[in-house]
Design an enzyme around this catalytic site. Sequence first.
Site, mmCIF file in Angstrom:
data_model
loop_
_atom_site.group_PDB
_atom_site.id
_atom_site.type_symbol
_atom_site.label_atom_id
_atom_site.label_comp_id
_atom_site.label_asym_id
_atom_site.label_seq_id
_atom_site.Cartn_x
_atom_site.Cartn_y
_atom_site.Cartn_z
ATOM 1 N N ARG A 170 0.781 -1.236 0.000
ATOM 2 C CA ARG A 170 0.000 0.000 0.000
ATOM 3 C C ARG A 170 0.816 1.292 0.000
ATOM 4 N NH1 ARG A 170 -5.200 -0.821 3.828
ATOM 5 N NH2 ARG A 170 -3.684 -0.695 5.501
ATOM 6 N N ASP A 171 2.139 1.210 -0.167
ATOM 7 C CA ASP A 171 2.927 2.443 -0.241
ATOM 8 C C ASP A 171 4.214 2.223 -1.051
ATOM 9 O OD1 ASP A 171 3.219 5.159 0.210
ATOM 10 O OD2 ASP A 171 4.230 4.906 2.139
ATOM 11 N N ILE A 172 4.061 1.627 -2.234
ATOM 12 C CA ILE A 172 5.213 1.427 -3.118
ATOM 13 C C ILE A 172 5.571 2.788 -3.714
ATOM 14 C CG2 ILE A 172 6.043 0.328 -5.243
ATOM 15 C CD1 ILE A 172 5.681 -1.697 -3.020
ATOM 16 N N THR A 202 0.783 7.127 -0.648
ATOM 17 C CA THR A 202 1.303 8.455 -0.946
ATOM 18 C C THR A 202 0.582 8.985 -2.177
ATOM 19 O OG1 THR A 202 3.433 7.811 -0.016
ATOM 20 C CG2 THR A 202 3.422 9.723 -1.492
#
Length: 137
Positions: free
Chosen positions: A66-68, A102
């Site tokens: 959920r935040d690559i 992000t």
Amino acid sequence: MNLYDVIEIQDIYLILEYCQGWSLLDIISHNFQRFETIYTEQEASYVVFQVLLAINHMHSHNVCHRDIKPENIMVDENWNIKVIDMSISAFEQGDFTEPYGTPFYVAPEVIEGKYTKACDLWSLGVVIYVMLTGWIP
């Protein structure tokens, strides 16, 4: 990145593998400032292949990162890749509804509030774009 132990004493402490190197964002920024060129497609594919292996491993265990983003991809001196910062990752149990990630890298379905672990692949697509152009789309 390997997790070696979890210790709970008032707070939760994760004992993680030491990861020496630079974030992919640091490398992209440095290259862009010095040379005004980023990665060739061949160089980018080497990095992306390793990130895909990490994402595949997470997804095979029903974990969504959920935040690559470039800040969460570490590169060592041998160009080995480690995906870091699992702080907002979660086990997939049906669709996710809480928007995490992000903003520049998040998939549209995350904003809509109904998404799956496939959102990691959208984020990786944005990372690829940044690697090849030096700009966020």
